[in-house]
Design a protein around this motif. Sequence first.
Motif, mmCIF file in Angstrom:
data_model
loop_
_atom_site.group_PDB
_atom_site.id
_atom_site.type_symbol
_atom_site.label_atom_id
_atom_site.label_comp_id
_atom_site.label_asym_id
_atom_site.label_seq_id
_atom_site.Cartn_x
_atom_site.Cartn_y
_atom_site.Cartn_z
ATOM 1 N N VAL A 195 25.031 -8.338 -17.537
ATOM 2 C CA VAL A 195 25.214 -9.300 -16.444
ATOM 3 C C VAL A 195 25.652 -10.673 -16.955
ATOM 4 N N PRO A 196 24.978 -11.272 -17.946
ATOM 5 C CA PRO A 196 25.481 -12.559 -18.450
ATOM 6 C C PRO A 196 26.839 -12.441 -19.135
ATOM 7 N N ALA A 197 27.116 -11.275 -19.739
ATOM 8 C CA ALA A 197 28.431 -11.079 -20.361
ATOM 9 C C ALA A 197 29.543 -11.096 -19.318
ATOM 10 N N LEU A 198 29.200 -10.718 -18.088
ATOM 11 C CA LEU A 198 30.162 -10.755 -16.982
ATOM 12 C C LEU A 198 30.246 -12.133 -16.337
ATOM 13 N N GLY A 199 29.346 -13.026 -16.721
ATOM 14 C CA GLY A 199 29.278 -14.315 -16.044
ATOM 15 C C GLY A 199 28.557 -14.223 -14.716
ATOM 16 N N GLY A 200 27.726 -13.165 -14.566
ATOM 17 C CA GLY A 200 27.000 -12.944 -13.321
ATOM 18 C C GLY A 200 27.712 -11.942 -12.428
ATOM 19 N N VAL A 201 26.970 -11.401 -11.467
ATOM 20 C CA VAL A 201 27.521 -10.469 -10.481
ATOM 21 C C VAL A 201 27.037 -10.918 -9.109
ATOM 22 N N SER A 202 27.967 -11.086 -8.162
ATOM 23 C CA SER A 202 27.593 -11.583 -6.840
ATOM 24 C C SER A 202 28.402 -10.883 -5.762
ATOM 25 N N ARG A 203 28.120 -11.218 -4.503
ATOM 26 C CA ARG A 203 28.828 -10.627 -3.370
ATOM 27 C C ARG A 203 30.255 -11.150 -3.243
ATOM 28 N N ARG A 204 30.640 -12.072 -4.102
ATOM 29 C CA ARG A 204 32.040 -12.487 -4.161
ATOM 30 C C ARG A 204 32.864 -11.538 -5.022
ATOM 31 N N GLN A 205 32.206 -10.498 -5.510
ATOM 32 C CA GLN A 205 32.870 -9.515 -6.356
ATOM 33 C C GLN A 205 32.677 -8.113 -5.785
ATOM 34 N N LEU A 206 33.506 -7.197 -6.269
ATOM 35 C CA LEU A 206 33.345 -5.784 -5.978
ATOM 36 C C LEU A 206 32.996 -5.060 -7.267
ATOM 37 N N VAL A 207 32.177 -4.036 -7.145
ATOM 38 C CA VAL A 207 31.887 -3.141 -8.258
ATOM 39 C C VAL A 207 32.516 -1.802 -7.902
ATOM 40 N N GLN A 208 33.359 -1.293 -8.800
ATOM 41 C CA GLN A 208 34.192 -0.143 -8.438
ATOM 42 C C GLN A 208 34.217 0.915 -9.536
ATOM 43 N N GLN A 209 34.193 2.147 -9.100
ATOM 44 C CA GLN A 209 34.313 3.300 -9.994
ATOM 45 C C GLN A 209 35.545 3.173 -10.882
ATOM 46 N N GLY A 210 35.364 3.351 -12.187
ATOM 47 C CA GLY A 210 36.503 3.389 -13.095
ATOM 48 C C GLY A 210 37.184 4.743 -13.030
ATOM 49 N N LEU A 211 38.491 4.747 -13.020
ATOM 50 C CA LEU A 211 39.265 5.982 -12.899
ATOM 51 C C LEU A 211 39.823 6.399 -14.255
ATOM 52 N N LYS A 212 39.888 7.694 -14.486
ATOM 53 C CA LYS A 212 40.491 8.209 -15.714
ATOM 54 C C LYS A 212 41.977 8.446 -15.454
ATOM 55 N N LEU A 213 42.705 7.323 -15.361
ATOM 56 C CA LEU A 213 44.125 7.405 -15.044
ATOM 57 C C LEU A 213 44.907 7.992 -16.213
ATOM 58 N N ASN A 214 46.040 8.593 -15.870
ATOM 59 C CA ASN A 214 46.879 9.183 -16.900
ATOM 60 C C ASN A 214 47.447 8.106 -17.813
ATOM 61 N N HIS A 215 47.879 8.529 -18.995
ATOM 62 C CA HIS A 215 48.372 7.605 -20.011
ATOM 63 C C HIS A 215 49.852 7.840 -20.299
ATOM 64 N N LEU A 216 50.505 6.768 -20.696
ATOM 65 C CA LEU A 216 51.864 6.833 -21.213
ATOM 66 C C LEU A 216 51.903 5.962 -22.457
#
Length: 350
Positions: A195-216
């Motif tokens: 949390v401090p490494a992120l600079g905090g987490v608040s409702r001004r942000q979204l937390v979202q599933q990371g996707l395993k997108l394809n690579h090039l």
Amino acid sequence: MAVKKGLVGVMTTRRPGTRPFSESRFLRELSQAARLVGVQLVVFSPLDISWGHGTVLGFTHKKGVGWQARQYPVPRVVYDRLFPSRGRWQLYFSQVARMRRTFRVTMMGRGLHGKWQMYRIIRRYEDLRPYLPETRLGSVQSLASLLSKYETVFVKPVFGSGGKGIACVRRWRGGYVVKRVGRPRLRATSLAGVVPALGGVSRRQLVQQGLKLNHLQGSTFDIRSIVQKNGDGQWQISGKAVRVGRRGKITSKLHTGGRAYSVPSVLQRCFSERAEAIEAELESLAIRVAEVMDKHAGPLCDLGLDMGVDVEGKVWLIEVNSKPGRKVFLQIGDREARQRAVRTLMEYAK
């Protein structure tokens, strides 16, 4: 749209200098397209309106001469390209609201009210829900919950563009690795250190599933599609391109060193015989999302959709932008798509 007095306005943010606006190349191209459809393009800031006279200091472009400034009637059809700083957003908002009331201005489009609004609107539709990564309003509890389900989680500002403020948290060797745009990588042994490494987490942000997108070439990629209303008011895809991020970067934004490629060539390379079906799905998704957003957050005329394809070939909707850039078409050398994206705006305005 009915354009009165032959004027279409483009509303921009004032900045110091003899030409007080950015996006000069794009606006010059818009001006050329406007002439081809028989209207005149006027670039202005809502801060420069003379309310008593019903005029505004506007800039028009003339080939061989450049930008020229003089007073014009406030245009009755206006395209929004405002990008005010956070501290001046309220000032611009109040001026635009007054302009719309006073002069009965028709806006060609409008800004979306953040990524959370986009997510909530699209999630209402059962056919679109499978394309959305799991997303929650920011909180320590949301972060902990998604990290318990997914190896990687993204934290994004609700408002913002250009990849600013995005962070990636990844589970690693019993702890976590935190990467933020423009910051050095940090490691944490527990969630309390994340949390401090992120600079905090608040409702001004979204937390979202990371996707395993394809690579090039060792980097993840996404697909930017420009979807616009044409002269008949129907949504169409004016152009699309693949954006490949720099190795080690957490976004594929071009200004952070990303590269652009044509969509068919990349999909063919990654998915061979499935490429055409995936491209068709990307196109139908783009049109469907534009129709839904226009219904609930419109009127809209011009959207940039960022979509991804994961390693299994599943299509995902990552983000919807109401004021998209078009630099990606220059990078892949698709001048036709860029010109079409510009011309379509003026055909709709007329």
